[in-house]
Design an enzyme around this catalytic site. Sequence first.
Site, PDB file in Angstrom:
ATOM      1  N   CYS A 225       0.828  -1.209   0.000  1.00 18.13           N
ATOM      2  CA  CYS A 225       0.000   0.000   0.000  1.00 18.13           C
ATOM      3  C   CYS A 225       0.859   1.255   0.000  1.00 18.13           C
ATOM      4  O   CYS A 225       1.917   1.292   0.624  1.00 18.13           O
ATOM      5  CB  CYS A 225      -0.877   0.040   1.244  1.00 18.13           C
ATOM      6  SG  CYS A 225      -1.728  -1.490   1.548  1.00 18.13           S
TER       7      CYS A 225
ATOM      8  N   GLY B  98      -5.686 -16.384  -7.142  1.00 25.15           N
ATOM      9  CA  GLY B  98      -6.466 -15.149  -7.205  1.00 25.15           C
ATOM     10  C   GLY B  98      -7.270 -15.045  -8.478  1.00 25.15           C
ATOM     11  O   GLY B  98      -8.412 -15.508  -8.569  1.00 25.15           O
TER      12      GLY B  98
ATOM     13  N   THR C 256       0.384  -7.756  -6.861  1.00 28.54           N
ATOM     14  CA  THR C 256       0.318  -7.398  -8.282  1.00 28.54           C
ATOM     15  C   THR C 256       1.487  -6.507  -8.717  1.00 28.54           C
ATOM     16  O   THR C 256       2.037  -5.757  -7.916  1.00 28.54           O
ATOM     17  CB  THR C 256      -0.995  -6.666  -8.587  1.00 28.54           C
ATOM     18  OG1 THR C 256      -1.117  -5.569  -7.689  1.00 28.54           O
ATOM     19  CG2 THR C 256      -2.179  -7.591  -8.406  1.00 28.54           C
TER      20      THR C 256
HETATM   21  C1  LIG Z   1      -9.381  -7.726  -7.956  1.00 30.27           C
HETATM   22  C2  LIG Z   1      -8.174  -7.971  -7.086  1.00 30.27           C
HETATM   23  C3  LIG Z   1      -8.140  -7.454  -5.787  1.00 30.27           C
HETATM   24  C4  LIG Z   1      -7.041  -7.668  -4.954  1.00 30.27           C
HETATM   25  N1  LIG Z   1      -7.060  -7.173  -3.679  1.00 30.27           N
HETATM   26  C5  LIG Z   1      -6.003  -7.443  -2.835  1.00 30.27           C
HETATM   27  C6  LIG Z   1      -6.031  -6.999  -1.483  1.00 30.27           C
HETATM   28  O1  LIG Z   1      -7.011  -6.384  -1.014  1.00 30.27           O
HETATM   29  N2  LIG Z   1      -4.957  -7.285  -0.678  1.00 30.27           N
HETATM   30  C7  LIG Z   1      -3.877  -7.998  -1.150  1.00 30.27           C
HETATM   31  O2  LIG Z   1      -2.946  -8.266  -0.392  1.00 30.27           O
HETATM   32  N3  LIG Z   1      -3.830  -8.437  -2.429  1.00 30.27           N
HETATM   33  C8  LIG Z   1      -4.870  -8.174  -3.279  1.00 30.27           C
HETATM   34  N4  LIG Z   1      -4.831  -8.633  -4.579  1.00 30.27           N
HETATM   35  C9  LIG Z   1      -3.647  -9.375  -5.057  1.00 30.27           C
HETATM   36  C10 LIG Z   1      -3.876 -10.895  -5.032  1.00 30.27           C
HETATM   37  O3  LIG Z   1      -4.141 -11.351  -3.719  1.00 30.27           O
HETATM   38  C11 LIG Z   1      -2.658 -11.636  -5.600  1.00 30.27           C
HETATM   39  O4  LIG Z   1      -1.520 -11.317  -4.814  1.00 30.27           O
HETATM   40  C12 LIG Z   1      -2.341 -11.261  -7.034  1.00 30.27           C
HETATM   41  O5  LIG Z   1      -3.520 -11.047  -7.764  1.00 30.27           O
HETATM   42  C13 LIG Z   1      -1.478 -12.310  -7.749  1.00 30.27           C
HETATM   43  O6  LIG Z   1      -2.122 -13.573  -7.815  1.00 30.27           O
HETATM   44  P1  LIG Z   1      -3.017 -14.061  -9.071  1.00 30.27           P
HETATM   45  O7  LIG Z   1      -2.206 -13.859 -10.301  1.00 30.27           O
HETATM   46  O8  LIG Z   1      -3.347 -15.490  -8.780  1.00 30.27           O
HETATM   47  O9  LIG Z   1      -4.228 -13.202  -9.081  1.00 30.27           O
HETATM   48  C14 LIG Z   1      -5.929  -8.420  -5.431  1.00 30.27           C
HETATM   49  C15 LIG Z   1      -5.953  -8.937  -6.736  1.00 30.27           C
HETATM   50  C16 LIG Z   1      -7.059  -8.724  -7.562  1.00 30.27           C
HETATM   51  C17 LIG Z   1      -7.052  -9.300  -8.952  1.00 30.27           C
END
Ligand SMILES: Cc1cc2nc3c(=O)[nH]c(=O)nc-3n(C[C@H](O)[C@H](O)[C@H](O)COP(=O)(O)O)c2cc1C
Lengths: 245, 303
Positions: B132, B267, B195
Amino acid sequence: MRYFESRVIANQRVADDIFVLQVERNSAEVAAGQFYMLKSWDKELTLMRPVSVFKADESVLWFMYRVVGSGTSRISALMPGDKMRLLGPCGNGYPCDALKGRIAVVGGGLGIPPLCETAKTLKARGATVDAYLGFRDALFAVEDFEPHCENIFISTEKGEEGYRGFITDLLSPENYDTVITCGPEVMMRKVASMCAMTDTRCYCSLEHRMACGIGACLGCSIRTKSGMRRVCKDGPVFLSSELEW
Amino acid sequence: MDKNVTLSVEIAGVPFKNPLVAASGTFGFGGEYDELYDVGCLGGISSKGLTLHPKDGNEGIRVWETASGMMNSVGLQNPGIDEFIDTGIAQMRQFGNVLIANMGGHSMEDYVAGAAKLSNADIDMLELNISCPNVKSGGMAFGIKAEVAREVVKAVRDVCHKPLIVKLSPNAENIVDMAMACEDAGADALSLVNTFQAMAIDIHKRKPVFNNVYAGLSGAAIKPIALRMVHAVCQKVRVPVFGMGGVYTAEDVLEFVMAGATAVQIGTVNFNNPLAGRDILDALVRLCQQEGISNISEVRGVC
Ligand SMILES: Cc1cc2nc3c(=O)[nH]c(=O)nc-3n(C[C@H](O)[C@H](O)[C@H](O)COP(=O)(O)O)c2cc1C
Ligand SMILES: Cc1cc2nc3c(=O)[nH]c(=O)nc-3n(C[C@H](O)[C@H](O)[C@H](O)COP(=O)(O)OP(=O)(O)OC[C@H]3O[C@@H](n4cnc5c(N)ncnc54)[C@H](O)[C@@H]3O)c2cc1C
Ligand code: FES
């Protein structure tokens, strides 16, 4: 709500870039104004696509959609017998049971098809329905409204068919107990402000980019008078007086 | 042929029945997906990112599909830690798996106050999201510089009596230094990656798609980079690691485990296939059988 595989029954072009898809329903009772998330791919595209229910019976769902990009063009290539995946029914539809009296459904472009099932349900519940349908040029879906509507008003931008101009020019909300609208945001805003002036109850069906479609990701949140709301789960239908436009 | 496969793992003393965990922000508090399948089959669920006070999140477009992935700019919309403690925990508890509270913050004070509250609540683990932006340092994320992260982790560690996971940003100046600083500051486990900072432009409007200009990229597109980062971090830290970033299949799960991860979070794939958690888990059992793996921990870190 379910996530399921379904078979394509038909997928036909009805106007330039507009198609009607019929698939096996395989899912719960559908309320007018609800939508499904659709996909005909595996991992090639990340997200499913939200599309409203155009018509529904016990065994078949109809969707009317415009081909605008990668997802809808893949869907338009589906042939009868092909498999696809659906998630739904999603969202809250129109509160048709609570709506009585004279009702206007006001649609623009691809906001028109979802109003067809709505008109049908309202009529079945004893309401009197008038349809106001605004098209760009070619007409579609008009005959599907005919059995359910007392009057149908049509406009096109250049006047090829019906009134030349905007459909909202033809609407007088004071003639109705409730106005229901779906279409481009500018049109819905106009309808909502006309209704506000005449104190007519107005429901709008919103569009928003979506990822999950079920209320988990907060990708589709909008600000309303009662706080943040998810278009996919708390909507897509909202009372216009709730919206912060 | 019914060969038993052991998928259970332990992280910081917390037993997981399998290594699959729903990633924060993609799964709400689990309730929506539980309407589609029993999400209690997952090893655990990481909650939507929580902040001390409720947050409305960002204006404008929040999700955007990209080639092999997506971008998001949700902006940590959440009901706040108090509301989560009052209602969210009870909802997550009914699933019977590991309850991870994911927490974000925009100042050191918020992180510490939030962690103190969550530490006293009925959660199994706290996942500290340091991606953040820090309002006091011009919006640069806490997770960029290892020394800044070390301070936050130390301060949170002091007030947190629950197992503490620190979730790393791939945007860190040096992900390995970052991981070591967080371990050193008292993290019981690490999770990575969050991300990647990315951008999309609407050429018709000649404007960035997102109001905040940059947004976070996730999904298959980031997997090879995420895997490299998990591998590099696992070479250098002793604490267990949750690997994530573009995990779509059981094969992806094994790749992250072979790179050194003890558990794996999913995710974006939940949006592509809302039953992904269950489907990947089923496939993982079959894949382990095919590969002659009787306990998933056998292959951890073999690469
Ligand atoms: C719509 C969305 C919202 C997310 N919100 C958070 C969040 O609130 N806190 C957090 O630590 N990561 C958040 N992430 C990141 C995911 O937890 C994860 O670390 C990231 O998307 C990579 O994994 P993936 O490729 O499987 O999605 C978010 C990701 C997405 C796509
Ligand atoms: C609740 C709801 C109901 C809808 N009902 C209909 C309908 O009945 N008929 C119809 O033709 N269209 C409908 N739409 C719009 C339809 O979802 C988009 O046209 C479609 O997603 C475009 O996908 P694409 O891959 O072809 O376009 P692309 O531009 O390639 O899509 C890229 C991404 O943007 C999203 N996206 C693009 N345009 C829109 C849009 N207007 N609204 C939401 N997301 C968008 C896509 O879902 C995808 O995630 C509806 C949208 C919503 C939210
Ligand atoms: S699209 Fe995920 S909450 Fe609406």
